[in-house]
Design a protein around this motif. Structure first.
Motif, PDB file in Angstrom:
ATOM      1  N   UNK A 156       0.864  -1.194  -0.083  1.00  0.00           N
ATOM      2  CA  UNK A 156       0.024   0.008   0.048  1.00  0.00           C
ATOM      3  C   UNK A 156       0.890   1.378  -0.051  1.00  0.00           C
ATOM      4  N   UNK A 157       1.887   1.273   0.714  1.00  0.00           N
ATOM      5  CA  UNK A 157       2.686   2.309   0.937  1.00  0.00           C
ATOM      6  C   UNK A 157       3.458   2.552  -0.321  1.00  0.00           C
ATOM      7  N   UNK A 158       4.010   1.500  -1.128  1.00  0.00           N
ATOM      8  CA  UNK A 158       4.569   1.600  -2.225  1.00  0.00           C
ATOM      9  C   UNK A 158       3.977   2.103  -3.354  1.00  0.00           C
ATOM     10  N   UNK A 159       2.448   1.544  -3.431  1.00  0.00           N
ATOM     11  CA  UNK A 159       1.364   2.247  -4.238  1.00  0.00           C
ATOM     12  C   UNK A 159       1.293   3.633  -4.261  1.00  0.00           C
ATOM     13  N   UNK A 160       0.919   4.067  -3.021  1.00  0.00           N
ATOM     14  CA  UNK A 160       0.734   5.348  -2.841  1.00  0.00           C
ATOM     15  C   UNK A 160       1.965   6.348  -3.217  1.00  0.00           C
ATOM     16  N   UNK A 161       3.310   5.764  -3.162  1.00  0.00           N
ATOM     17  CA  UNK A 161       4.234   6.645  -3.312  1.00  0.00           C
ATOM     18  C   UNK A 161       4.237   6.646  -4.864  1.00  0.00           C
ATOM     19  N   UNK A 162       4.039   5.601  -5.725  1.00  0.00           N
ATOM     20  CA  UNK A 162       4.006   5.403  -7.043  1.00  0.00           C
ATOM     21  C   UNK A 162       2.986   6.296  -7.659  1.00  0.00           C
ATOM     22  N   UNK A 163       1.822   6.217  -7.037  1.00  0.00           N
ATOM     23  CA  UNK A 163       0.637   7.050  -7.634  1.00  0.00           C
ATOM     24  C   UNK A 163       0.734   8.392  -7.559  1.00  0.00           C
ATOM     25  N   UNK A 164       1.453   8.889  -6.337  1.00  0.00           N
ATOM     26  CA  UNK A 164       1.563  10.229  -6.101  1.00  0.00           C
ATOM     27  C   UNK A 164       2.740  10.751  -7.371  1.00  0.00           C
TER      28      UNK A 164
END
Ligand code: DC
Length: 230
Positions: A156-164
């Motif tokens: 989730x944290x990795x996806x959020x960073x990538x999404x941003x």
């Protein structure tokens, strides 16, 4: 200052490997090689030449074209970053897009592609003073690297960073799509037959889910200092 050894950084997609590698390269005057960019560049070549369609690769065509694919890196003094050159064209922006991300793990599981890229990565690292990030650096590319890191964080944290990151670039994509793509890539990377993503026995695990970049850099500095004194 330059280091007499190579540093291998492996880990899951979007876990901040390149942030670590760039910081180390800049501090110690090392050459930084992003091997994911090399797999992305081959993927872009396949997409542009109709070698990959609907997630299926025309293997015989790809093999026949492999010698025509040349990948280099140039240093951009303005951004202080390394940029990827595919057959003379700067493709740094386009290889980071969602379409390439969506196809790259298929191309990265092809043995002939891996053999070509690994040979060139090993050539680059022959003289030492290289920090390289990827999935198989500590296990296959530099099995003798003096310092190996295995970096991860929760999906989730990795996806959020990538999404941003993608949003900042103006890409039209949802968080769910990014998370789905990331989970799929993790699955491909860890379960593929050839050179799957595994932590090398002598790699140090860094889970940066709750770690600030400053704390992470300090930790890595400590590890480098210890290795230098050995
Ligand atoms: O690090 P990245 O997300 O830019 O990597 C893109 C893809 O390339 C990823 O799905 C895994 C693959 N890869 C690989 O198989 N081996 C490497 N050494 C580097 C990347």
């Amino acid at each position: 200052m330059s280091l007499p050894f190579n540093i291998a950084i492996d880990g899951h997609s979007s876990c901040g490997k390149s942030t670590i590698a760039k910081a180390v390269a800049s501090k110690y005057g090392m050459r930084y090689i992003d091997t994911g960019a090399m797999y992305r560049a081959v993927t872009l070549y396949c997409m542009r030449n109709n070698i990959i369609n609907d997630k299926k690769v025309d293997l015989s065509v790809l093999i026949s074209k492999l010698d025509e694919i040349t990948i280099n890196f140039v240093f951009n003094a303005e951004t202080k970053g390394s940029e990827t050159i595919l057959n003379g064209e700067n493709v740094e922006q386009i290889i980071r897009g969602f379409e390439v991300s969506d196809n790259v793990s298929i191309v990265a599981q092809i043995q002939q592609v891996r053999e070509k890229l690994i040979a060139s990565q090993q050539e680059i690292g022959r003289e030492g003073n290289v920090v390289m990030d990827g999935r198989d650096i500590g296990t296959k590319v530099f099995p003798d690297a003096k310092l190996k890191l295995f970096v991860t964080a929760s999906s989730e944290i990795r996806a959020q960073r990538r999404y941003d990151e993608l949003k900042k670039k103006g890409e039209k994509v949802t968080f769910e799509e990014v998370l789905g793509n990331l989970t799929q890539r993790d699955d491909h990377d860890t379960n593929r037959k050839i050179n799957p993503l595994v932590q090398a026995k002598d790699a140090i695990l860094i889970d940066n889910s709750d770690l600030t970049i400053q704390k992470q850099n300090a930790l890595i500095d400590e590890l480098i200092t210890t290795k230098l004194s050995e």
